[in-house]
Design a protein around this motif. Structure first.
Motif, PDB file in Angstrom:
ATOM      1  N   TRP A 290       0.850  -1.168  -0.046  1.00  0.00           N
ATOM      2  CA  TRP A 290      -0.126   0.141  -0.131  1.00  0.00           C
ATOM      3  C   TRP A 290       0.973   1.246   0.079  1.00  0.00           C
ATOM      4  O   TRP A 290       1.061   1.945   0.878  1.00  0.00           O
ATOM      5  CB  TRP A 290      -0.853  -0.142   1.103  1.00  0.00           C
ATOM      6  N   ARG A 291       1.510   1.255  -0.990  1.00  0.00           N
ATOM      7  CA  ARG A 291       2.586   2.560  -1.156  1.00  0.00           C
ATOM      8  C   ARG A 291       2.243   2.972  -2.646  1.00  0.00           C
ATOM      9  O   ARG A 291       2.610   2.237  -3.531  1.00  0.00           O
ATOM     10  CB  ARG A 291       4.014   2.220  -0.993  1.00  0.00           C
ATOM     11  N   TYR A 292       1.903   4.314  -2.744  1.00  0.00           N
ATOM     12  CA  TYR A 292       1.588   4.788  -4.281  1.00  0.00           C
ATOM     13  C   TYR A 292       3.012   4.978  -4.968  1.00  0.00           C
ATOM     14  O   TYR A 292       3.103   4.835  -6.469  1.00  0.00           O
ATOM     15  CB  TYR A 292       1.008   5.971  -4.314  1.00  0.00           C
ATOM     16  N   ASP A 293       3.987   5.395  -4.424  1.00  0.00           N
ATOM     17  CA  ASP A 293       5.290   5.328  -4.980  1.00  0.00           C
ATOM     18  C   ASP A 293       5.871   4.161  -5.656  1.00  0.00           C
ATOM     19  O   ASP A 293       6.656   4.037  -6.530  1.00  0.00           O
ATOM     20  CB  ASP A 293       6.404   6.093  -4.274  1.00  0.00           C
ATOM     21  N   LEU A 294       5.597   3.069  -4.773  1.00  0.00           N
ATOM     22  CA  LEU A 294       6.088   1.653  -5.295  1.00  0.00           C
ATOM     23  C   LEU A 294       4.829   0.486  -6.041  1.00  0.00           C
ATOM     24  O   LEU A 294       5.331  -0.081  -6.615  1.00  0.00           O
ATOM     25  CB  LEU A 294       6.389   0.987  -4.020  1.00  0.00           C
ATOM     26  N   ASN A 295       3.696   1.003  -5.725  1.00  0.00           N
ATOM     27  CA  ASN A 295       2.733   0.286  -6.229  1.00  0.00           C
ATOM     28  C   ASN A 295       1.431   1.063  -6.922  1.00  0.00           C
ATOM     29  O   ASN A 295       0.406   0.779  -6.716  1.00  0.00           O
ATOM     30  CB  ASN A 295       1.951  -0.501  -5.282  1.00  0.00           C
ATOM     31  N   GLY A 296       1.937   2.184  -7.591  1.00  0.00           N
ATOM     32  CA  GLY A 296       0.880   3.090  -8.261  1.00  0.00           C
ATOM     33  C   GLY A 296      -0.211   2.585  -9.327  1.00  0.00           C
ATOM     34  O   GLY A 296      -1.213   2.538  -8.973  1.00  0.00           O
ATOM     35  N   PRO A 297       0.550   1.737 -10.357  1.00  0.00           N
ATOM     36  CA  PRO A 297      -0.639   1.224 -11.183  1.00  0.00           C
ATOM     37  C   PRO A 297      -1.486   0.155 -10.615  1.00  0.00           C
ATOM     38  O   PRO A 297      -2.824   0.381 -10.904  1.00  0.00           O
ATOM     39  CB  PRO A 297       0.193   0.247 -12.123  1.00  0.00           C
ATOM     40  N   GLN A 298      -1.268  -0.470  -9.794  1.00  0.00           N
ATOM     41  CA  GLN A 298      -2.405  -1.466  -9.123  1.00  0.00           C
ATOM     42  C   GLN A 298      -3.405  -0.748  -8.214  1.00  0.00           C
ATOM     43  O   GLN A 298      -4.702  -0.773  -8.356  1.00  0.00           O
ATOM     44  CB  GLN A 298      -1.535  -2.378  -8.262  1.00  0.00           C
ATOM     45  N   MET A 299      -2.883   0.418  -7.313  1.00  0.00           N
ATOM     46  CA  MET A 299      -3.922   1.240  -6.705  1.00  0.00           C
ATOM     47  C   MET A 299      -4.678   1.963  -7.680  1.00  0.00           C
ATOM     48  O   MET A 299      -5.918   2.175  -7.590  1.00  0.00           O
ATOM     49  CB  MET A 299      -2.773   2.064  -5.919  1.00  0.00           C
ATOM     50  N   TYR A 300      -4.111   2.627  -8.826  1.00  0.00           N
ATOM     51  CA  TYR A 300      -4.713   3.568  -9.823  1.00  0.00           C
ATOM     52  C   TYR A 300      -5.938   2.575 -10.235  1.00  0.00           C
ATOM     53  O   TYR A 300      -7.105   3.190 -10.384  1.00  0.00           O
ATOM     54  CB  TYR A 300      -3.928   3.824 -10.798  1.00  0.00           C
ATOM     55  N   ARG A 301      -5.677   1.239 -10.579  1.00  0.00           N
ATOM     56  CA  ARG A 301      -6.808   0.457 -11.146  1.00  0.00           C
ATOM     57  C   ARG A 301      -7.788   0.083 -10.093  1.00  0.00           C
ATOM     58  O   ARG A 301      -9.006   0.312 -10.480  1.00  0.00           O
ATOM     59  CB  ARG A 301      -6.306  -0.870 -11.796  1.00  0.00           C
ATOM     60  N   TYR A 302      -7.310  -0.050  -8.986  1.00  0.00           N
ATOM     61  CA  TYR A 302      -8.224  -0.242  -7.788  1.00  0.00           C
ATOM     62  C   TYR A 302      -9.310   0.897  -7.639  1.00  0.00           C
ATOM     63  O   TYR A 302     -10.440   0.682  -7.424  1.00  0.00           O
ATOM     64  CB  TYR A 302      -7.473  -0.358  -6.572  1.00  0.00           C
ATOM     65  N   TRP A 303      -8.827   1.965  -7.834  1.00  0.00           N
ATOM     66  CA  TRP A 303      -9.528   3.075  -7.526  1.00  0.00           C
ATOM     67  C   TRP A 303     -10.596   3.382  -8.806  1.00  0.00           C
ATOM     68  O   TRP A 303     -11.717   3.764  -8.839  1.00  0.00           O
ATOM     69  CB  TRP A 303      -8.868   4.701  -7.304  1.00  0.00           C
ATOM     70  N   GLU A 304      -9.922   3.071 -10.020  1.00  0.00           N
ATOM     71  CA  GLU A 304     -10.712   3.103 -11.207  1.00  0.00           C
ATOM     72  C   GLU A 304     -11.817   2.323 -11.150  1.00  0.00           C
ATOM     73  O   GLU A 304     -12.916   2.696 -11.736  1.00  0.00           O
ATOM     74  CB  GLU A 304      -9.715   3.080 -12.601  1.00  0.00           C
ATOM     75  N   ASP A 305     -11.738   1.124 -10.685  1.00  0.00           N
ATOM     76  CA  ASP A 305     -12.620   0.234 -10.582  1.00  0.00           C
ATOM     77  C   ASP A 305     -14.079   0.755 -10.055  1.00  0.00           C
ATOM     78  O   ASP A 305     -15.105   0.488 -10.331  1.00  0.00           O
ATOM     79  CB  ASP A 305     -12.443  -1.316 -10.522  1.00  0.00           C
ATOM     80  N   ARG A 306     -13.713   1.269  -8.841  1.00  0.00           N
ATOM     81  CA  ARG A 306     -14.783   1.878  -8.103  1.00  0.00           C
ATOM     82  C   ARG A 306     -15.577   2.907  -8.686  1.00  0.00           C
ATOM     83  O   ARG A 306     -16.831   3.045  -8.721  1.00  0.00           O
ATOM     84  CB  ARG A 306     -14.176   2.168  -6.682  1.00  0.00           C
ATOM     85  N   LEU A 307     -14.940   3.695  -9.398  1.00  0.00           N
ATOM     86  CA  LEU A 307     -15.470   4.897 -10.229  1.00  0.00           C
ATOM     87  C   LEU A 307     -16.306   4.552 -11.319  1.00  0.00           C
ATOM     88  O   LEU A 307     -17.495   4.979 -11.393  1.00  0.00           O
ATOM     89  CB  LEU A 307     -14.514   5.808 -10.645  1.00  0.00           C
ATOM     90  N   LYS A 308     -16.094   3.229 -11.809  1.00  0.00           N
ATOM     91  CA  LYS A 308     -16.715   2.654 -12.840  1.00  0.00           C
ATOM     92  C   LYS A 308     -18.228   2.264 -12.189  1.00  0.00           C
ATOM     93  O   LYS A 308     -19.123   2.200 -12.928  1.00  0.00           O
ATOM     94  CB  LYS A 308     -16.188   1.436 -13.567  1.00  0.00           C
ATOM     95  N   GLN A 309     -18.117   1.892 -10.942  1.00  0.00           N
ATOM     96  CA  GLN A 309     -19.421   1.386  -9.932  1.00  0.00           C
ATOM     97  C   GLN A 309     -20.229   2.682  -9.688  1.00  0.00           C
ATOM     98  O   GLN A 309     -21.325   2.547  -9.549  1.00  0.00           O
ATOM     99  CB  GLN A 309     -19.051   0.493  -8.946  1.00  0.00           C
ATOM    100  N   SER A 310     -19.616   3.444  -9.091  1.00  0.00           N
ATOM    101  CA  SER A 310     -20.295   4.905  -8.466  1.00  0.00           C
ATOM    102  C   SER A 310     -20.609   5.839  -9.296  1.00  0.00           C
ATOM    103  O   SER A 310     -21.483   6.686  -8.966  1.00  0.00           O
ATOM    104  CB  SER A 310     -19.276   5.108  -7.344  1.00  0.00           C
ATOM    105  N   ALA A 311     -19.998   5.844 -10.489  1.00  0.00           N
ATOM    106  CA  ALA A 311     -20.123   7.171 -11.362  1.00  0.00           C
ATOM    107  C   ALA A 311     -21.703   7.497 -11.451  1.00  0.00           C
ATOM    108  O   ALA A 311     -22.124   8.815 -11.507  1.00  0.00           O
ATOM    109  CB  ALA A 311     -19.499   6.885 -12.743  1.00  0.00           C
ATOM    110  N   GLN A 312     -22.625   6.409 -11.533  1.00  0.00           N
ATOM    111  CA  GLN A 312     -23.895   6.813 -11.803  1.00  0.00           C
ATOM    112  C   GLN A 312     -24.717   7.360 -10.702  1.00  0.00           C
ATOM    113  O   GLN A 312     -25.876   7.684 -10.562  1.00  0.00           O
ATOM    114  CB  GLN A 312     -24.720   5.585 -12.119  1.00  0.00           C
TER     115      GLN A 312
END
Length: 842
Positions: A297-319
């Motif tokens: 859980w470190r954005y400087d070391l694991n940014g792409p995985q965390m970015y996708r994790y956030w992106e997937d929630r936005l796909k659910q919540s956008a509506q």
């Protein structure tokens, strides 16, 4: 029996008024609207195409009419209103029925159109053919319509706590609404809501046992009741429960759908960016969801995985209507992992926010041309990163946090007040953490909440207020006060908030019992301010202070027990939950702790009375357990089984403390009879001789005062130590820390002996308004040179911990008195935000 529901003085009542109980009358009038008359209830008519929450609220309102009268109105969704009187409900621009009334000129909506969450309640003659009269509830938006219906329900005697605290309304055979129009709104604070937190010992086990047995968790059935409560309290926002053991809100697909149906805006707490519950969704369920283990859980070391994790929630919540927390902390309530260098951490946090906003712009469509609502909460260590130079985008709302004990750490300065995103407040009436929890009983007073939250509002915190209410119970009154204040911040000012308990008791238990209940609550808050029941192990009291606290608690406990006999049977459960349990629980905790300590003190002296006090302590402990069993097993037929714990988080304060035994008394006797030992009487005399009582001057006991014309030195009843506070108003007045001679002051008179005297000033343990502001005062005796003190201390410091547990900060100065006799003590109030409670002179 006839009952007038509302007196709607026309043509237009004042806007943004809090719900007030209308006068009652036993007679109908020719112009009144018969909501229930001659054993018939007027139908509720609304457009089936209106927002879903309109139906939700209409169904609840029909149930409220049934609760009061035994008759349930029919729900009508046809395009044509049936012949006869009717209640017409709808939202401007979304209800064909309401829009027809507007087009015909029957309904005036000038004060509604374009407003946020506002509503109109009016009696209209001949709104449609064959409809002689209608009660029309119109909202400026979907929540405004729902709030209008629940306002009518409150005025016919249905408490917001009708389900959550078993506050049964009085029965009436008929309900009438007098002619006129009432317009209310918009609210003072745009987003107003609660944070369900620390649910491990109450809300979750109770929900699993009663409402969401299928998932053994806080699920949709529980949230349906919570969302209805929010609507009844005119709230619109929630941070869902998120502790370890509770699955994420979005884990149950029905949850966000339900929130949208109830028109509740969903957000995430200070450690849940982008609506993600990391405790469950990253640390526990990630592998199940994605088929692989999560990285660090470190954005400087694991940014792409965390970015996708956030992106997937936005796909659910956008509506859905949501507010997104940006930034990040640890997986749970810990600091953000990253580089050890603070400057590097600030740069990393800036990158995190930039990337999160890129995602938001890609997936979430702004409504009405406004930016997607985003908040940044500088909670705990995040505040230090913000103070170290983090540059937030201007449209992000800064949600300032209190110190977890009711004192807001920092507010917006002059520059921050100009930000387009504005600011808000994250505030606690329940807390798990340092220096000590308070998860059992709620004792943050309306006076304190009003002072801190009104101060925040005055400095621009108008966008969002969220209150950590723990398990909801037993913080009902405190939750309602915070949300009532958020709806209309001017209704309960710091000078009037002490009277809120009387108004709340009138609405909840009726005018006959309200004065006595208000007195109980006043004393309960006053005693709790000096030491919450859960904090007794962290506060030192003299023997005299202990005796006084015990006497005061025993007095209100006896009064509460006596008053219970006068409570109508239909309200006995509510009285136990809201009044008796917290009053008795606080009394018993003080008895348990103080009697145990006294038994050990007496045992050291060989005094047989030690065993009596030991037994009293054990009895108090046993009574707490019995009282809690009654809450869980008997009240409301066992409805709350599992909700109330007498030992949340299993903290030591809830255990039975050590007490004297016969063996300890025997040891004490032997020691006291040893050669050279002082007798008990000699020991007590020595203790009295060394305990010189100070001269106590309440802040409000001044003999004269002076302030500049543009400000006042205002007494604040119920605020702080002994319930007597005094401060400078308005809030953001200039500092006189460098110009004592021109500062406002209070003067006190006291007879003092010649020689040196110390003057201790006890203040509410607040913080300076914003960065760079302190909490200075100065003292001068008999015209001597003023001595200046700053009682502003850093949060999480050793002194802060002591201050919040004992309920005051303190400064001390020493002054030489030349001759014995009357002396003048002048106290200069140099900074805004300083609340003085008491002056002690030795």
């Amino acid at each position: 029996m006839l009952f007038v529901l509302l007196v709607l003085a026309g043509p237009l009542a004042a806007r943004a008024q809090g719900p007030l109980t209308a006068p009652l009358t036993a007679t109908n009038s020719a112009q009144s609207f018969p909501l229930v008359h001659a054993h018939q209830a007027a139908p509720l008519c609304f457009d089936a195409q209106d927002a879903a929450v309109v139906r939700v609220a209409a169904e609840a309102f029909a149930g409220d009419v049934f609760r009061v009268t035994g008759l349930k109105p029919k729900l009508q969704t046809a395009a044509k209103v049936p012949a006869g009187v009717a209640v017409i409900i709808g939202t401007l621009g979304q209800s064909a029925l309401i829009d027809k009334l507007v087009a015909s000129g029957k309904l005036q909506t000038g004060q509604l159109r374009g407003q946020w969450e506002s509503y109109s309640i009016s009696v209209i003659e001949k709104p449609f053919p064959n409809v002689p009269r209608a009660l029309v509830i119109a909202g400026s938006d979907r929540r405004g319509t729902a709030f209008g219906m629940f306002e009518v329900a409150r005025r016919m005697g249905v408490s917001p706590w009708v389900w959550w605290a078993d506050v049964a309304p009085a029965h009436h055979d008929a309900l009438y609404v007098q002619p006129g129009q009432l317009v209310q709104g918009p609210p003072a604070v745009q987003y107003r809501g609660i944070f369900l937190n620390d649910e491990d010992w109450g809300l979750r086990p109770w929900a699993a046992r009663h409402l969401d047995k299928d998932v053994q968790d806080i699920g949709p059935n529980t949230y349906a009741h919570i969302f209805e409560l929010l609507l009844r309290l005119k709230a619109n926002y929630i941070w869902p429960a998120m502790h370890p053991g509770t699955k994420a809100f979005y884990h149950y697909p029905a949850d966000p759908v339900l929130a949208d149906r109830y028109a509740i805006v969903v957000g995430g707490s200070h450690c849940e960016p982008m609506l993600r519950n990391n405790v469950f969704e990253w640390a526990e369920n990630y592998e199940h969801e994605y088929g692989q283990k999560p990285g660090e859980w470190r954005y400087d070391l694991n940014g792409p995985q965390m970015y996708r994790y956030w992106e997937d929630r936005l796909k659910q919540s956008a509506q859905y209507e949501s507010i997104y927390t940006v930034g990040m902390r640890g997986i749970h309530d810990g600091s953000m992992p990253g580089p050890p260098d603070r400057a590097a951490k600030v740069r990393l946090l800036d990158t995190v926010i930039t990337d999160q906003r890129r995602l938001l712009s890609q997936y979430v469509k702004p409504i009405g041309g406004r930016p997607v609502p985003q908040i940044f909460c500088p909670y705990k260590e995040v505040l230090t990163l913000y103070q170290a130079g983090l540059k937030l985008p201007d449209d992000v709302t800064i949600v300032w946090a209190d110190d977890n004990h009711g004192y807001i750490r920092q507010l917006s300065d002059k520059t921050e007040q100009q930000r387009s995103g504005g600011s808000g407040v994250y505030y606690h009436v329940s807390y798990w953490g340092a220096p000590q929890d308070y998860l059992w009983l709620s004792s943050i007073s309306p006076a304190l909440m009003s002072y801190e939250l009104s101060k925040a509002y005055a400095l621009g915190a108008k966008r969002l207020w969220v209150v950590n209410v723990g398990d909801i119970k037993p913080a009902e009154l405190e939750t309602q006060f915070a949300l009532d204040l958020a709806w209309n911040v001017g209704r309960w000012t710091p000078a009037t908030a002490d009277a809120y308990a009387a108004r709340w008791a009138t609405e909840t238990f009726g005018p006959r019992l309200a004065p006595a209940i208000a007195r109980l609550k006043h004393e309960y808050y006053r005693l709790g301010h000096a030491a919450k029941p859960e904090h007794l192990s962290g506060v030192s009291f003299t023997a005299a202070e202990q005796n006084q606290r015990l006497a005061d608690y025993q007095k209100i406990a006896a009064e509460a027990e006596a008053l219970e006999k006068q409570v109508p049977a239909s309200l006995r459960d509510a009285y136990f939950e809201l009044i008796l349990y917290p009053t008795q629980g606080a009394r018993l905790m003080n008895e348990k702790v103080f009697y145990a300590a006294r038994s050990l003190e007496l045992a050291k002296k060989g005094d047989e009375k030690a065993l009596t006090f030991a037994q009293k302590s054990r009895a108090a402990y046993d009574q707490i357990q019995a009282l809690t069993r009654r809450y869980n097993d008997e009240i409301a037929g066992g409805k709350w089984a599992g909700m109330m714990s007498s030992h949340p988080r299993d903290q030591k304060i809830f255990e039975m403390p050590p007490v004297a035994t016969a063996a300890l008394v025997a040891e004490g006797k032997a020691a006291s009879q040893a050669p050279g030992a002082l007798s008990n009487s000699a020991t007590e005399a020595a203790e009295v001789a060394t305990a010189t009582a100070p001269l106590l001057l309440p802040a409000t006991a001044f003999t004269s005062k002076w302030a500049a014309p543009h400000e006042t030195l205002a007494p604040l009843p119920g605020l702080g130590l002994e319930g007597q506070g005094l401060t400078r108003l308005p809030y953001d007045v200039p500092s006189f820390a460098a110009d004592v001679a021109h500062a406002p002051y209070l003067e006190y008179r006291a007879n003092l002996s010649a020689g040196p005297h110390s003057v201790a000033v006890r203040c509410l343990p607040t913080f300076g308004l914003y960065a760079g502001r302190g909490l200075h005062y100065a003292v001068s005796v008999n015209g001597g040179p003023p001595q200046t003190v700053d009682v502003n201390v850093p949060a999480d410091s050793k002194q802060w911990k002591e201050n919040v547990l004992r309920g005051f900060s303190q400064g001390q100065t020493t002054h030489e008195v030349a001759a014995a006799g009357p002396a003048t003590i002048r106290l200069y109030l140099l900074d805004a935000g300083l609340v003085v409670n008491q002056i002690q002179v030795r």
